[in-house]
Design a protein around this motif. Structure first.
Motif, short mmCIF file in Angstrom:
data_model
loop_
_atom_site.label_atom_id
_atom_site.label_comp_id
_atom_site.label_asym_id
_atom_site.label_seq_id
_atom_site.Cartn_x
_atom_site.Cartn_y
_atom_site.Cartn_z
N ALA A 23 0.75 -1.40 -0.03
CA ALA A 23 0.19 -0.02 0.07
C ALA A 23 0.90 1.31 -0.09
N ARG A 24 1.92 1.12 0.48
CA ARG A 24 2.92 2.39 0.65
C ARG A 24 4.19 2.25 0.04
N PHE A 25 4.78 3.47 -0.34
CA PHE A 25 5.91 3.26 -0.96
C PHE A 25 6.99 3.12 0.04
N ASN A 26 8.04 2.20 -0.29
CA ASN A 26 9.19 1.90 0.70
C ASN A 26 10.26 2.59 0.43
N TRP A 27 10.35 4.00 0.67
CA TRP A 27 11.46 5.19 0.14
C TRP A 27 12.57 4.78 1.22
N PRO A 28 12.53 4.49 2.32
CA PRO A 28 13.93 4.32 3.06
C PRO A 28 14.70 3.09 2.38
N LEU A 29 14.09 2.10 1.91
CA LEU A 29 14.80 0.94 1.12
C LEU A 29 15.13 1.34 -0.09
N ALA A 30 14.44 2.08 -0.81
CA ALA A 30 14.69 2.73 -2.34
C ALA A 30 16.01 3.41 -2.21
N LEU A 31 15.85 4.52 -1.24
CA LEU A 31 16.92 5.45 -1.08
C LEU A 31 18.22 4.71 -0.75
N SER A 32 18.34 3.87 0.37
CA SER A 32 19.53 3.14 0.67
C SER A 32 20.00 2.33 -0.52
N PHE A 33 19.23 1.64 -1.23
CA PHE A 33 19.71 0.63 -2.56
C PHE A 33 20.46 1.76 -3.23
N GLY A 34 19.94 2.98 -3.69
CA GLY A 34 20.50 4.00 -4.51
C GLY A 34 21.81 4.44 -4.02
N ILE A 35 21.81 4.82 -2.70
CA ILE A 35 22.85 5.69 -2.15
C ILE A 35 23.96 4.44 -1.93
N CYS A 36 23.73 3.25 -1.68
CA CYS A 36 24.72 2.34 -1.52
C CYS A 36 25.52 2.05 -2.50
N GLU A 163 16.90 3.67 -8.68
CA GLU A 163 17.67 3.99 -10.04
C GLU A 163 17.99 5.61 -10.21
N ALA A 164 16.89 6.29 -9.66
CA ALA A 164 17.05 7.87 -9.72
C ALA A 164 18.23 8.45 -8.77
N VAL A 165 18.26 7.90 -7.59
CA VAL A 165 19.39 8.15 -6.77
C VAL A 165 20.45 7.92 -7.19
N ALA A 166 20.90 6.88 -7.90
CA ALA A 166 22.01 6.21 -8.28
C ALA A 166 22.37 7.26 -9.70
N ALA A 167 21.34 7.59 -10.33
CA ALA A 167 21.72 8.45 -11.60
C ALA A 167 22.14 9.79 -11.28
N LEU A 168 21.37 10.44 -10.22
CA LEU A 168 21.73 11.72 -9.72
C LEU A 168 22.92 11.83 -9.10
N ALA A 169 23.26 10.68 -8.20
CA ALA A 169 24.70 10.72 -7.48
C ALA A 169 25.73 10.82 -8.73
N SER A 170 25.62 10.42 -9.66
CA SER A 170 26.59 10.05 -10.83
C SER A 170 26.41 11.47 -11.70
N THR A 171 25.55 12.24 -11.54
CA THR A 171 25.25 13.41 -12.17
C THR A 171 25.40 14.67 -11.49
N PRO A 172 26.66 15.36 -11.97
CA PRO A 172 26.95 16.45 -11.18
C PRO A 172 25.85 17.88 -11.34
N GLY A 173 25.93 18.61 -10.00
CA GLY A 173 24.73 19.88 -10.20
C GLY A 173 23.71 19.40 -9.21
N PRO A 174 22.91 20.42 -9.07
CA PRO A 174 21.78 20.58 -8.04
C PRO A 174 20.75 19.38 -8.54
N ALA A 175 19.82 18.92 -7.61
CA ALA A 175 18.82 18.15 -8.21
C ALA A 175 17.60 18.10 -6.89
#
Length: 334
Positions: A23-36, A163-175
């Motif tokens: 029912a809910r977006f598991n955002w902590p898991l999505a962020l941890s995966f992208g950041i790690c 995927e967005a977290v990983a992509a943003l981490a490798s894309t310089p600049g504000p997001a």
């Protein structure tokens, strides 16, 4: 957790596998995966109300509200300082706090200097509906897409967010990464890859193209199912990147249909609807009916959960279907 996010990735894949629904977006898991996945260059900060007592010690003569303002403003300046140390900084809090309260710092410190700072807001749209309009993030997309240099991403599900977290981490600049408590639950499809700045077609249909962003993509998908019973074929397009916008992709989809409808849990002014309208008009797209579905230039003064508020403000699947039928009917008249 492993540095490459292996354990988080395995769990994310299980939770977003076909047939699995939450029912809910598991955002902590999505962020941890992208950041790690993104390596040790990252720095992470969080604006938390528990820090107010420390601000009180520094500025005891100020009211608690002024102390909170100082905390939020200093956070905006602080992440810029971390960027100067060569780090890619992710800073997180509940929308609207890391955006509206820090807007001057985002504009003058982060965006003007093209700093490598990523602002994450959980609570897009009506996610915190029970807390009232102060916690309803319904103008954030319009405000931030107007700032030069910044990338604006609004994922619809956990896979897309990771995927967005990983992509943003490798894309310089504000997001700006806007997360929402609801999820489309689409997940990764066979052979699918995530690309910043590209639309994500989810369903085919020739009568109307539904461009949606964020968790409300779930309502667009349900509306498309309901439209089939009315003999109306609806394509559904997930516009996860608001800026830079996939103008070529949007124009190509619009030229294949009778009508274009944008759907967002946001004010219709300046958000996805405005961005798509600007794109189609500048590209010379004609003969296509157009409608923006979103908050109609008003504050969301009603209190309730996200699903309830979508019904109240005519953003649920049933209201979307009724709006589309009316649009097509009106434009079919000689």
């Amino acid at each position: 957790m492993h540095r490459d996010g292996t354990r988080a990735g395995e769990r994310l894949r299980r939770l977003t596998a076909p047939g699995r629904r939450k029912a809910r977006f598991n955002w902590p898991l999505a962020l941890s995966f992208g950041i790690c996945r993104s390596g040790p260059r990252l720095a992470y900060t969080q604006v938390h109300m528990s820090a107010v007592p420390y601000i009180s010690a520094v500025a005891p003569d100020q009211s608690w509200r002024d102390q909170l303002e100082l905390l939020l403003a200093s956070t905006g300046e602080g992440v810029y300082g971390i960027d100067l140390e060569g780090r890619c900084v992710f800073t997180y809090s509940i929308a609207n706090f890391p955006i509206l309260r820090c807007l001057e710092q985002i504009r003058n410190d982060v965006c003007y200097h093209d700093a490598d700072v990523k602002i994450i807001a959980i609570g897009g749209g009506f996610s915190y509906g029970q807390l009232g309009m102060s916690h309803h993030a319904t103008e954030d997309i319009a405000i931030l897409r107007a700032l030069p240099n910044i990338t604006v991403v609004v994922p619809s599900d956990e896979w897309c967010a990771a995927e967005a977290v990983a992509a943003l981490a490798s894309t310089p600049g504000p997001a700006y990464l806007r997360l929402d408590k609801s999820s489309s639950q689409v997940g990764q499809r066979t052979g699918e890859t995530f690309t910043l700045g590209k639309i994500r077609p989810l369903r085919d249909g020739n009568d109307v193209a539904l461009f949606a962003t964020g968790g409300i993509v779930s309502e667009a998908l349900l509306a498309a199912d309901l439209l089939v019973a009315q003999g109306i074929g609806a394509s559904v397009i997930d516009v996860h990147t608001i800026k830079p916008l996939d103008k070529d992709g949007i124009v190509a989809m619009a030229r294949q249909t009778r009508a274009v409808v944008t759907i967002e849990e946001h004010n219709v002014i300046g958000g996805l609807g405005g961005a798509v309208a600007e794109t189609l008009l500048e590209a010379g797209v004609t003969g296509v009916a157009f409608r923006r579905i979103g908050l109609q230039d008003q504050y969301s003064s009603v209190v309730g959960d996200q699903g309830y508020l979508r019904q109240i403000y005519h953003l649920d699947a049933a209201a979307i279907v009724a709006s589309i039928i009316g649009l097509l009917s009106h434009n079919s008249k000689p």
